[in-house]
Motif scaffolding. Structure first.
Motif, mmCIF file in Angstrom:
data_model
loop_
_atom_site.group_PDB
_atom_site.id
_atom_site.type_symbol
_atom_site.label_atom_id
_atom_site.label_comp_id
_atom_site.label_asym_id
_atom_site.label_seq_id
_atom_site.Cartn_x
_atom_site.Cartn_y
_atom_site.Cartn_z
ATOM 1 N N LEU A 24 66.476 29.489 75.118
ATOM 2 C CA LEU A 24 67.673 29.015 74.431
ATOM 3 C C LEU A 24 67.218 28.050 73.339
ATOM 4 C CD1 LEU A 24 70.141 28.261 77.379
ATOM 5 C CD2 LEU A 24 70.115 30.233 75.862
ATOM 6 N N ASN A 25 67.489 28.420 72.085
ATOM 7 C CA ASN A 25 67.039 27.599 70.971
ATOM 8 C C ASN A 25 68.039 27.762 69.824
ATOM 9 O OD1 ASN A 25 65.726 26.720 68.598
ATOM 10 N ND2 ASN A 25 63.731 26.996 69.569
ATOM 11 N N GLU A 26 68.837 26.736 69.588
ATOM 12 C CA GLU A 26 69.867 26.811 68.555
ATOM 13 C C GLU A 26 69.285 27.023 67.165
ATOM 14 O OE1 GLU A 26 72.497 23.456 68.519
ATOM 15 O OE2 GLU A 26 73.816 24.358 69.995
ATOM 16 N N GLU A 27 68.176 26.370 66.878
ATOM 17 C CA GLU A 27 67.572 26.497 65.550
ATOM 18 C C GLU A 27 67.115 27.928 65.293
ATOM 19 O OE1 GLU A 27 63.786 24.705 63.077
ATOM 20 O OE2 GLU A 27 64.776 23.417 64.540
ATOM 21 N N ARG A 28 66.463 28.525 66.274
ATOM 22 C CA ARG A 28 66.000 29.908 66.133
ATOM 23 C C ARG A 28 67.186 30.857 65.980
ATOM 24 N NH1 ARG A 28 62.803 32.163 71.032
ATOM 25 N NH2 ARG A 28 64.905 32.591 71.700
ATOM 26 N N PHE A 29 68.238 30.618 66.763
ATOM 27 C CA PHE A 29 69.443 31.433 66.647
ATOM 28 C C PHE A 29 70.025 31.326 65.239
ATOM 29 C CE2 PHE A 29 74.082 31.258 66.430
ATOM 30 C CZ PHE A 29 74.380 32.575 66.716
ATOM 31 N N ALA A 30 70.161 30.097 64.743
ATOM 32 C CA ALA A 30 70.765 29.874 63.425
ATOM 33 C C ALA A 30 69.936 30.537 62.328
ATOM 34 C CB ALA A 30 70.921 28.383 63.155
ATOM 35 N N GLN A 31 68.626 30.428 62.411
ATOM 36 C CA GLN A 31 67.761 31.047 61.405
ATOM 37 C C GLN A 31 67.909 32.568 61.425
ATOM 38 O OE1 GLN A 31 64.101 29.249 62.753
ATOM 39 N NE2 GLN A 31 64.063 27.835 61.002
ATOM 40 N N SER A 32 67.934 33.134 62.597
ATOM 41 C CA SER A 32 68.090 34.582 62.721
ATOM 42 C C SER A 32 69.472 35.018 62.228
ATOM 43 C CB SER A 32 67.904 34.986 64.181
ATOM 44 O OG SER A 32 68.125 36.347 64.342
ATOM 45 N N PHE A 33 70.485 34.243 62.531
ATOM 46 C CA PHE A 33 71.847 34.528 62.103
ATOM 47 C C PHE A 33 71.923 34.543 60.576
ATOM 48 C CE2 PHE A 33 76.197 33.381 61.021
ATOM 49 C CZ PHE A 33 76.949 34.133 61.908
ATOM 50 N N VAL A 34 71.339 33.531 59.948
ATOM 51 C CA VAL A 34 71.356 33.427 58.478
ATOM 52 C C VAL A 34 70.664 34.630 57.853
ATOM 53 C CG1 VAL A 34 70.434 32.123 56.519
ATOM 54 C CG2 VAL A 34 71.574 30.917 58.380
ATOM 55 N N ARG A 35 69.465 34.941 58.336
ATOM 56 C CA ARG A 35 68.732 36.087 57.784
ATOM 57 C C ARG A 35 69.524 37.377 57.934
ATOM 58 N NH1 ARG A 35 64.500 33.764 60.519
ATOM 59 N NH2 ARG A 35 64.702 35.315 62.167
ATOM 60 N N GLY A 36 70.041 37.607 59.110
ATOM 61 C CA GLY A 36 70.753 38.850 59.386
ATOM 62 C C GLY A 36 72.027 38.997 58.582
ATOM 63 N N LYS A 37 72.836 37.974 58.559
ATOM 64 C CA LYS A 37 74.120 38.066 57.855
ATOM 65 C C LYS A 37 73.927 38.158 56.355
ATOM 66 C CE LYS A 37 76.506 37.983 61.583
ATOM 67 N NZ LYS A 37 77.010 39.224 62.137
ATOM 68 N N HIS A 38 72.895 37.512 55.827
ATOM 69 C CA HIS A 38 72.670 37.619 54.383
ATOM 70 C C HIS A 38 72.012 38.949 54.021
ATOM 71 C CE1 HIS A 38 72.013 36.639 50.260
ATOM 72 N NE2 HIS A 38 70.726 36.901 50.400
ATOM 73 N N ASN A 39 70.980 39.323 54.743
ATOM 74 C CA ASN A 39 70.230 40.529 54.392
ATOM 75 C C ASN A 39 70.983 41.826 54.673
ATOM 76 O OD1 ASN A 39 68.096 38.931 53.550
ATOM 77 N ND2 ASN A 39 67.014 39.084 55.485
ATOM 78 N N TYR A 40 71.754 41.866 55.744
ATOM 79 C CA TYR A 40 72.392 43.112 56.129
ATOM 80 C C TYR A 40 73.874 43.182 55.770
ATOM 81 C CZ TYR A 40 68.027 43.802 58.519
ATOM 82 O OH TYR A 40 66.698 43.934 58.781
ATOM 83 N N LYS A 41 74.579 42.084 55.960
ATOM 84 C CA LYS A 41 76.017 42.094 55.644
ATOM 85 C C LYS A 41 76.301 41.554 54.248
ATOM 86 C CE LYS A 41 78.079 42.440 60.045
ATOM 87 N NZ LYS A 41 79.380 42.534 60.597
ATOM 88 N N LYS A 42 75.281 41.016 53.603
ATOM 89 C CA LYS A 42 75.402 40.476 52.242
ATOM 90 C C LYS A 42 76.427 39.351 52.157
ATOM 91 C CE LYS A 42 72.514 43.613 50.899
ATOM 92 N NZ LYS A 42 71.119 43.324 51.101
ATOM 93 N N TRP A 43 76.438 38.486 53.172
ATOM 94 C CA TRP A 43 77.317 37.334 53.158
ATOM 95 C C TRP A 43 76.724 36.246 52.283
ATOM 96 C CZ3 TRP A 43 78.958 36.133 58.894
ATOM 97 C CH2 TRP A 43 79.805 37.155 59.356
ATOM 98 N N GLY A 44 77.591 35.442 51.695
ATOM 99 C CA GLY A 44 77.177 34.276 50.936
ATOM 100 C C GLY A 44 77.033 33.074 51.858
ATOM 101 N N LYS A 45 76.520 31.988 51.294
ATOM 102 C CA LYS A 45 76.256 30.789 52.086
ATOM 103 C C LYS A 45 77.521 30.158 52.645
ATOM 104 C CE LYS A 45 71.948 29.606 49.770
ATOM 105 N NZ LYS A 45 71.243 28.632 48.928
ATOM 106 N N VAL A 46 78.619 30.231 51.920
ATOM 107 C CA VAL A 46 79.867 29.611 52.381
ATOM 108 C C VAL A 46 80.306 30.225 53.712
ATOM 109 C CG1 VAL A 46 82.312 29.252 51.844
ATOM 110 C CG2 VAL A 46 80.598 29.017 50.043
ATOM 111 N N ARG A 47 80.318 31.535 53.785
ATOM 112 C CA ARG A 47 80.751 32.196 55.020
ATOM 113 C C ARG A 47 79.756 31.962 56.144
ATOM 114 N NH1 ARG A 47 83.172 38.110 56.210
ATOM 115 N NH2 ARG A 47 83.501 37.771 58.423
ATOM 116 N N ILE A 48 78.476 32.003 55.830
ATOM 117 C CA ILE A 48 77.455 31.775 56.858
ATOM 118 C C ILE A 48 77.614 30.378 57.449
ATOM 119 C CG2 ILE A 48 74.979 31.463 57.235
ATOM 120 C CD1 ILE A 48 74.554 33.743 55.150
ATOM 121 N N ILE A 49 77.798 29.380 56.595
ATOM 122 C CA ILE A 49 77.974 28.004 57.070
ATOM 123 C C ILE A 49 79.212 27.899 57.953
ATOM 124 C CG2 ILE A 49 78.557 25.655 56.322
ATOM 125 C CD1 ILE A 49 76.747 26.206 53.836
#
Length: 127
Positions: A24-49
């Motif tokens: 369980l690691n929040e930082e690792r989860f958040a980093q993976s979430f950011v990469r995935g949502k930006h690279n695959y779903k093409k989300w911007g930073k506002v929605r990711i945040i």
């Protein structure tokens, strides 16, 4: 864990073990979430945040996680999808086309200034 009817002591021990062994690691989860949502779903930073905040991730961890997005690639991605999306909107009325374009990117969480600059640029090119 909750369905196993464990005592609070046992639950706490399991949680400590999982955190200590980096399961369980929040930082690792958040980093993976950011990469995935930006690279695959093409989300911007506002929605990711906003999505990370909805998951109770701290603002410090969110800042660290956002470093996963390369700034030059971020803007390049926006330009690519903006130009493609502009071409897919078949609306003849320029104001309606602009609204559809802007609404789409606002939903995707891209910054308003990026959106409005790009729509002005695309209008000039296509007129």
């Amino acid at each position: 864990m909750f369905s196993f009817n464990l005592s609070s002591q046992e639950k706490e021990e399991i949680m400590v073990y999982l955190i200590d062994n980096k399961f369980l690691n929040e930082e690792r989860f958040a980093q993976s979430f950011v990469r995935g949502k930006h690279n695959y779903k093409k989300w911007g930073k506002v929605r990711i945040i906003n999505e990370l905040k909805a998951r109770n991730i701290s603002s410090t961890i969110i800042k660290i996680a956002l470093k996963e997005i390369n700034d030059s690639l971020y803007f390049e991605t926006f330009d690519d999808i903006a130009e493609k999306h502009w071409e897919t909107i078949l609306e003849k009325n320029l104001m309606k086309k602009r609204k559809k374009f802007c609404d789409y990117f606002i939903r995707k969480g891209w910054e308003n200034d990026l959106i409005y600059e790009k729509v002005k640029e695309l209008e000039k090119i296509n007129n």
